[in-house]
Design a protein around this motif. Structure first.
Motif, mmCIF file in Angstrom:
data_model
loop_
_atom_site.group_PDB
_atom_site.id
_atom_site.type_symbol
_atom_site.label_atom_id
_atom_site.label_comp_id
_atom_site.label_asym_id
_atom_site.label_seq_id
_atom_site.Cartn_x
_atom_site.Cartn_y
_atom_site.Cartn_z
ATOM 1 N N HIS A 1 12.171 0.067 29.623
ATOM 2 C CA HIS A 1 11.034 -0.845 29.805
ATOM 3 C C HIS A 1 9.719 -0.080 29.712
ATOM 4 C CE1 HIS A 1 8.220 -3.300 32.314
ATOM 5 N NE2 HIS A 1 8.620 -4.186 31.418
ATOM 6 N N ARG A 2 9.643 1.089 30.352
ATOM 7 C CA ARG A 2 8.420 1.905 30.286
ATOM 8 C C ARG A 2 8.138 2.383 28.867
ATOM 9 N NH1 ARG A 2 9.656 5.547 35.542
ATOM 10 N NH2 ARG A 2 9.368 3.884 37.064
ATOM 11 N N ILE A 3 9.175 2.819 28.190
ATOM 12 C CA ILE A 3 9.011 3.278 26.805
ATOM 13 C C ILE A 3 8.506 2.143 25.924
ATOM 14 C CG2 ILE A 3 10.264 4.084 24.762
ATOM 15 C CD1 ILE A 3 12.110 5.634 26.749
ATOM 16 N N ALA A 4 9.101 0.974 26.084
ATOM 17 C CA ALA A 4 8.702 -0.184 25.274
ATOM 18 C C ALA A 4 7.242 -0.550 25.529
ATOM 19 C CB ALA A 4 9.614 -1.366 25.571
ATOM 20 N N LYS A 5 6.814 -0.548 26.786
ATOM 21 C CA LYS A 5 5.414 -0.864 27.107
ATOM 22 C C LYS A 5 4.473 0.210 26.565
ATOM 23 C CE LYS A 5 5.225 -4.410 30.142
ATOM 24 N NZ LYS A 5 4.211 -5.184 30.768
ATOM 25 N N SER A 6 4.897 1.467 26.618
ATOM 26 C CA SER A 6 4.064 2.562 26.105
ATOM 27 C C SER A 6 3.867 2.449 24.597
ATOM 28 C CB SER A 6 4.695 3.911 26.435
ATOM 29 O OG SER A 6 4.752 4.079 27.823
ATOM 30 N N LEU A 7 4.896 2.037 23.892
ATOM 31 C CA LEU A 7 4.775 1.887 22.442
ATOM 32 C C LEU A 7 3.759 0.819 22.067
ATOM 33 C CD1 LEU A 7 8.450 2.302 21.228
ATOM 34 C CD2 LEU A 7 6.534 3.848 20.855
ATOM 35 N N THR B 1 19.398 -11.862 29.517
ATOM 36 C CA THR B 1 20.835 -12.125 29.490
ATOM 37 C C THR B 1 21.628 -11.136 30.323
ATOM 38 O OG1 THR B 1 21.109 -10.782 27.498
ATOM 39 C CG2 THR B 1 20.696 -13.133 27.189
ATOM 40 N N ASN B 2 21.087 -9.952 30.571
ATOM 41 C CA ASN B 2 21.809 -8.906 31.300
ATOM 42 C C ASN B 2 21.257 -8.800 32.715
ATOM 43 O OD1 ASN B 2 23.197 -6.685 32.124
ATOM 44 N ND2 ASN B 2 22.235 -5.261 30.701
ATOM 45 N N GLN B 3 21.997 -9.244 33.690
ATOM 46 C CA GLN B 3 21.566 -9.208 35.083
ATOM 47 C C GLN B 3 22.259 -8.077 35.836
ATOM 48 O OE1 GLN B 3 19.110 -11.086 36.058
ATOM 49 N NE2 GLN B 3 19.033 -12.219 34.147
ATOM 50 N N SER B 4 22.329 -6.908 35.221
ATOM 51 C CA SER B 4 23.015 -5.767 35.836
ATOM 52 C C SER B 4 22.110 -5.091 36.863
ATOM 53 C CB SER B 4 23.459 -4.788 34.762
ATOM 54 O OG SER B 4 22.317 -4.267 34.107
ATOM 55 N N ASN B 5 22.438 -3.887 37.217
ATOM 56 C CA ASN B 5 21.705 -3.105 38.204
ATOM 57 C C ASN B 5 20.220 -3.006 37.831
ATOM 58 O OD1 ASN B 5 20.790 -1.257 40.032
ATOM 59 N ND2 ASN B 5 22.107 0.415 39.351
ATOM 60 N N PRO B 6 19.308 -3.381 38.738
ATOM 61 C CA PRO B 6 17.875 -3.337 38.412
ATOM 62 C C PRO B 6 17.320 -1.910 38.297
ATOM 63 C CG PRO B 6 18.201 -4.076 40.664
ATOM 64 C CD PRO B 6 19.566 -3.959 40.048
ATOM 65 N N HIS B 7 18.108 -0.903 38.672
ATOM 66 C CA HIS B 7 17.629 0.479 38.620
ATOM 67 C C HIS B 7 18.309 1.295 37.525
ATOM 68 C CE1 HIS B 7 15.400 -0.268 42.243
ATOM 69 N NE2 HIS B 7 16.503 -0.722 42.827
ATOM 70 N N ASP B 8 18.949 0.638 36.591
ATOM 71 C CA ASP B 8 19.602 1.373 35.507
ATOM 72 C C ASP B 8 18.576 1.825 34.474
ATOM 73 O OD1 ASP B 8 19.005 -0.970 34.220
ATOM 74 O OD2 ASP B 8 21.028 -1.390 33.526
ATOM 75 N N PHE B 9 19.015 2.630 33.519
ATOM 76 C CA PHE B 9 18.125 3.179 32.488
ATOM 77 C C PHE B 9 17.390 2.081 31.737
ATOM 78 C CE2 PHE B 9 17.460 4.098 28.005
ATOM 79 C CZ PHE B 9 16.611 5.185 28.089
ATOM 80 N N PHE B 10 18.102 1.045 31.392
ATOM 81 C CA PHE B 10 17.506 -0.003 30.557
ATOM 82 C C PHE B 10 16.340 -0.680 31.263
ATOM 83 C CE2 PHE B 10 17.275 -4.366 28.995
ATOM 84 C CZ PHE B 10 17.022 -4.107 27.660
ATOM 85 N N SER C 1 10.541 -6.421 22.498
ATOM 86 C CA SER C 1 11.240 -7.672 22.189
ATOM 87 C C SER C 1 12.726 -7.550 22.512
ATOM 88 C CB SER C 1 11.060 -8.034 20.714
ATOM 89 O OG SER C 1 9.706 -8.217 20.415
ATOM 90 N N ILE C 2 13.300 -6.410 22.181
ATOM 91 C CA ILE C 2 14.708 -6.177 22.508
ATOM 92 C C ILE C 2 14.899 -6.188 24.021
ATOM 93 C CG2 ILE C 2 16.548 -4.433 22.457
ATOM 94 C CD1 ILE C 2 15.460 -3.650 19.662
ATOM 95 N N PHE C 3 13.989 -5.538 24.718
ATOM 96 C CA PHE C 3 14.073 -5.522 26.176
ATOM 97 C C PHE C 3 14.002 -6.934 26.737
ATOM 98 C CE2 PHE C 3 11.934 -5.751 30.261
ATOM 99 C CZ PHE C 3 12.799 -5.001 31.041
ATOM 100 N N ALA C 4 13.052 -7.718 26.259
ATOM 101 C CA ALA C 4 12.890 -9.076 26.780
ATOM 102 C C ALA C 4 14.133 -9.926 26.519
ATOM 103 C CB ALA C 4 11.658 -9.728 26.157
ATOM 104 N N LEU C 5 14.720 -9.793 25.344
ATOM 105 C CA LEU C 5 15.929 -10.565 25.032
ATOM 106 C C LEU C 5 17.115 -10.147 25.887
ATOM 107 C CD1 LEU C 5 15.729 -10.726 21.146
ATOM 108 C CD2 LEU C 5 15.478 -12.618 22.747
ATOM 109 N N ILE C 6 17.314 -8.848 26.027
ATOM 110 C CA ILE C 6 18.476 -8.364 26.765
ATOM 111 C C ILE C 6 18.272 -8.516 28.269
ATOM 112 C CG2 ILE C 6 19.875 -6.319 27.259
ATOM 113 C CD1 ILE C 6 19.450 -5.486 24.367
ATOM 114 N N ALA C 7 17.062 -8.328 28.757
ATOM 115 C CA ALA C 7 16.807 -8.431 30.194
ATOM 116 C C ALA C 7 17.102 -9.835 30.703
ATOM 117 C CB ALA C 7 15.367 -8.051 30.495
#
Length: 100
Positions: free
Chosen positions: A53-59, A39-48, A31-37
């Motif tokens: 994203h992978r960690i959130a999906k794994s959880l 609003t945040n249009q930064s580098n598509p290859h950054d950690f977030f 949910s945090i990822f979806a909200l921030i993603a």
């Protein structure tokens, strides 16, 4: 009401609470990822955008797996059902091994 009624009541309430907590904790990062993603249009290859994203999906997947363990630990009838099925399986396997 006696102690048996209270035990049966808690066998219904406890798993419900545990499943709700596990679900809430597992869905929170996504949910945090979806909200921030959004609003945040930064580098598509950054950690977030990659690792978080992978960690959130794994959880979310871990939440589905955790339900089995929650039910096994908290519901006696579910444990008894599993034990009965395991015994049937063991009997089938041992019969197959004894055949020539």
């Amino acid at each position: 009401r006696g102690p048996v009624a209270d035990t049966v009541k808690w066998q219904g309430i406890l798993p419900t609470i545990l499943v709700a907590v596990a679900y809430s904790l597992s869905i929170l990062p996504y949910s945090i990822f979806a909200l921030i993603a959004d609003t945040n249009q930064s580098n598509p290859h950054d950690f977030f955008r990659t690792h978080f994203h992978r960690i959130a999906k794994s959880l979310i997947c871990i939440n589905s797996i955790s339900n089995f363990y929650i039910y096994t630990m908290s519901i006696t009838s579910f444990r008894e059902f599993l034990c009965a099925k395991i015994i049937v399986f063991q009997n089938c396997v041992s019969e197959d091994q004894n055949r020539p």
